[in-house]
Write an enzyme that holds these catalytic residues in place. Structure first.
Site, short mmCIF file in Angstrom:
data_model
loop_
_atom_site.label_atom_id
_atom_site.label_comp_id
_atom_site.label_asym_id
_atom_site.label_seq_id
_atom_site.Cartn_x
_atom_site.Cartn_y
_atom_site.Cartn_z
N LYS A 1 -73.60 79.76 -136.47
CA LYS A 1 -73.50 78.32 -136.25
C LYS A 1 -72.96 78.03 -134.85
O LYS A 1 -72.44 78.94 -134.18
CB LYS A 1 -72.59 77.71 -137.32
CG LYS A 1 -71.17 78.28 -137.29
CD LYS A 1 -70.35 77.85 -138.50
CE LYS A 1 -68.99 78.54 -138.50
NZ LYS A 1 -68.20 78.23 -139.69
N TYR B 1 -52.22 68.40 -110.28
CA TYR B 1 -51.93 67.08 -110.84
C TYR B 1 -50.55 67.05 -111.50
O TYR B 1 -50.20 67.96 -112.25
CB TYR B 1 -52.97 66.70 -111.89
CG TYR B 1 -54.32 66.35 -111.32
CD1 TYR B 1 -54.47 65.30 -110.41
CD2 TYR B 1 -55.46 67.05 -111.71
CE1 TYR B 1 -55.71 64.98 -109.91
CE2 TYR B 1 -56.71 66.73 -111.21
CZ TYR B 1 -56.83 65.69 -110.30
OH TYR B 1 -58.05 65.36 -109.80
N ARG C 1 -61.23 71.54 -148.87
CA ARG C 1 -62.08 70.97 -147.84
C ARG C 1 -63.46 70.68 -148.45
O ARG C 1 -63.91 69.55 -148.43
CB ARG C 1 -62.18 71.95 -146.66
CG ARG C 1 -62.92 71.41 -145.47
CD ARG C 1 -62.96 72.41 -144.33
NE ARG C 1 -63.67 73.63 -144.66
CZ ARG C 1 -63.87 74.64 -143.82
NH1 ARG C 1 -63.41 74.59 -142.58
NH2 ARG C 1 -64.53 75.71 -144.21
N MET D 1 -60.58 69.22 -113.74
CA MET D 1 -61.92 69.15 -114.32
C MET D 1 -62.79 70.35 -113.88
O MET D 1 -63.52 70.93 -114.68
CB MET D 1 -62.61 67.85 -113.93
CG MET D 1 -63.93 67.66 -114.66
SD MET D 1 -64.82 66.16 -114.18
CE MET D 1 -63.79 64.88 -114.84
#
Ligand SMILES: *Cc1c(COP(=O)(O)O)cnc(C)c1O
Length: 369
Positions: free
Chosen positions: A40, A266, A136, A314
């Site tokens: 998957k 940052y 679940r 990023m």
């Protein structure tokens, strides 16, 4: 990325030999049990087609989360049965399942009603999911008897496999494992003795603790093991070590000296205690490198482990290479791979290997070897 040409060297190398090696080990460890190769989420981010191709000879069936993923595998020409772990979202999927030998999990009443009402040409294999404590998906233990009888009596059903899922498989000594195992045996007892069962995942094959029920069922669902990562707390001695399949690589694109007392990146989350040499690497959270990786997360360059310093950007990260003057512009950093396990990196970002592997984004080319 135009025309498939990539000038940026950042890439995820996918080692198909390692896939085969790991699948062979899974085969060995599974003994007489059958293997469900879990592919998957684009083969846990490695590329579903390449993974299916490499492991197809070692597994008895594939498993995916939902039907769209199964259709991709079938369209690529693989003939294995494909188990659909979430089952169907609507009755419209069932004729497609029947046609392609997709075997849906049945875990709620609507899915059960849909299959019983189906006017199908070819009967389906189905998997009954039992909720043994994960809470679940799945039927309660006291519902299983009726579900089994209804499916057994239906001419739309070709075969039934009973399955359940551990909530704490990577902690072999967790008390809920034994409880879930016993509940599963209890649920299966209402069916025929010959019923096929599936309980264990990679963790069961990789754990050393004796109190983890070892491949007691007919089908073992192996995902992360195939990709060469071992997430369990007390790993077993394996016939041979697993080989990591993905090697995430990016180049050093800048190196600079900064004075003691200056901060990097940052928000200045890291401040140099001494005059430091900082290398900038061309990978960031938009590539799937975890933004929450903390100061000190290891990065491998030229045989050295260097610490991440400063916040992940990023498109870039920064590392402290003060102690390794040989590291220079153009060198390649391994973010995870054979030299640096993805589980180790994941721990520094308060997450798990599965999360990092499946989150490498589309802008990182997969280079298959
Ligand atoms: C994803 C998944 C697996 C695979 O688990 P691994 O820990 O990767 O081996 C097995 N079973 C179910 C139900 C899953 O959703």
């Amino acid at each position: 990325m135009a025309n498939g040409v990539h000038f940026r060297p950042t890439r995820a190398e996918i080692d198909s030999q390692a896939l085969r090696h790991n699948a062979r080990i899974a085969r060995q460890l599974a003994g007489d049990a059958k293997l469900l190769g879990v592919i998957k989420a684009d083969g846990y981010g490695h590329g579903m087609h390449a993974v299916a191709e490499a492991i197809s000879a070692y597994v008895d069936a594939f498993a995916v989360a939902f039907i769209d993923e199964a259709i991709l595998i079938r369209s690529a020409g693989f003939r294995h049965p494909i188990v659909i772990l979430e089952g169907c979202f609507s009755a419209a999927e069932l004729p497609i399942c029947a046609h392609h030998n997709f075997q849906p999990v049945i875990h709620h009443q609507q899915q059960l009603d849909d299959i019983l009402m189906l006017r199908s040409v070819r009967p389906l294999g189905v998997w009954i999911k039992v909720d043994t404590g994960m809470h679940r998906l799945g039927w309660n233990i006291d519902e299983v008897d009726a579900v089994y009888d209804a499916l057994k009596a239906s001419s739309n059903v070709a075969s039934i496999t009973m399955m359940s899922h551990f909530a704490n498989a990577e902690k072999a000594s967790h008390p809920l494992n034994l409880v879930q195992h016993e509940r599963f045996l209890h649920a299966c007892a209402v069916t025929e003795a010959t019923i096929n069962t599936s309980l264990e995942t990679s963790a069961a094959l990789l754990s050393s603790a004796m109190d983890m029920p070892h491949h007691a069922s007919h089908w073992i669902r192996t995902g992360i093991l195939i990709y060469g990562d071992n997430p369990v707390e007390l790993p077993a001695e394996l016939p041979e070590p697993l080989r990591p399949v993905m090697r995430l690589v990016a180049p050093v694109i800048a190196v600079r000296q900064i004075p003691a007392g200056d901060s990097v990146g940052y928000s200045g989350t890291w401040t140099a205690q001494r005059q430091s040499r900082i290398a900038t690497i061309a990978i960031g959270y938009a590539d799937g490198y975890p933004r929450h990786a903390k100061n000190g997360t290891p990065v491998w360059i030229n045989g050295h482990e260097v610490p991440l310093v400063g916040t992940v950007s990023m498109d870039m990260i920064t590392v402290d290479v003060t102690d390794f003057p040989d590291i220079t512009l153009g060198d390649e950093a391994e973010l995870w791979g054979p030299h640096l396990s993805v589980t180790r990196v994941a721990k520094h970002a308060d997450t798990i290997s599965y999360d990092l592997l499946t989150n490498v984004t589309a802008r990182v080319p997969r280079i298959h070897r």
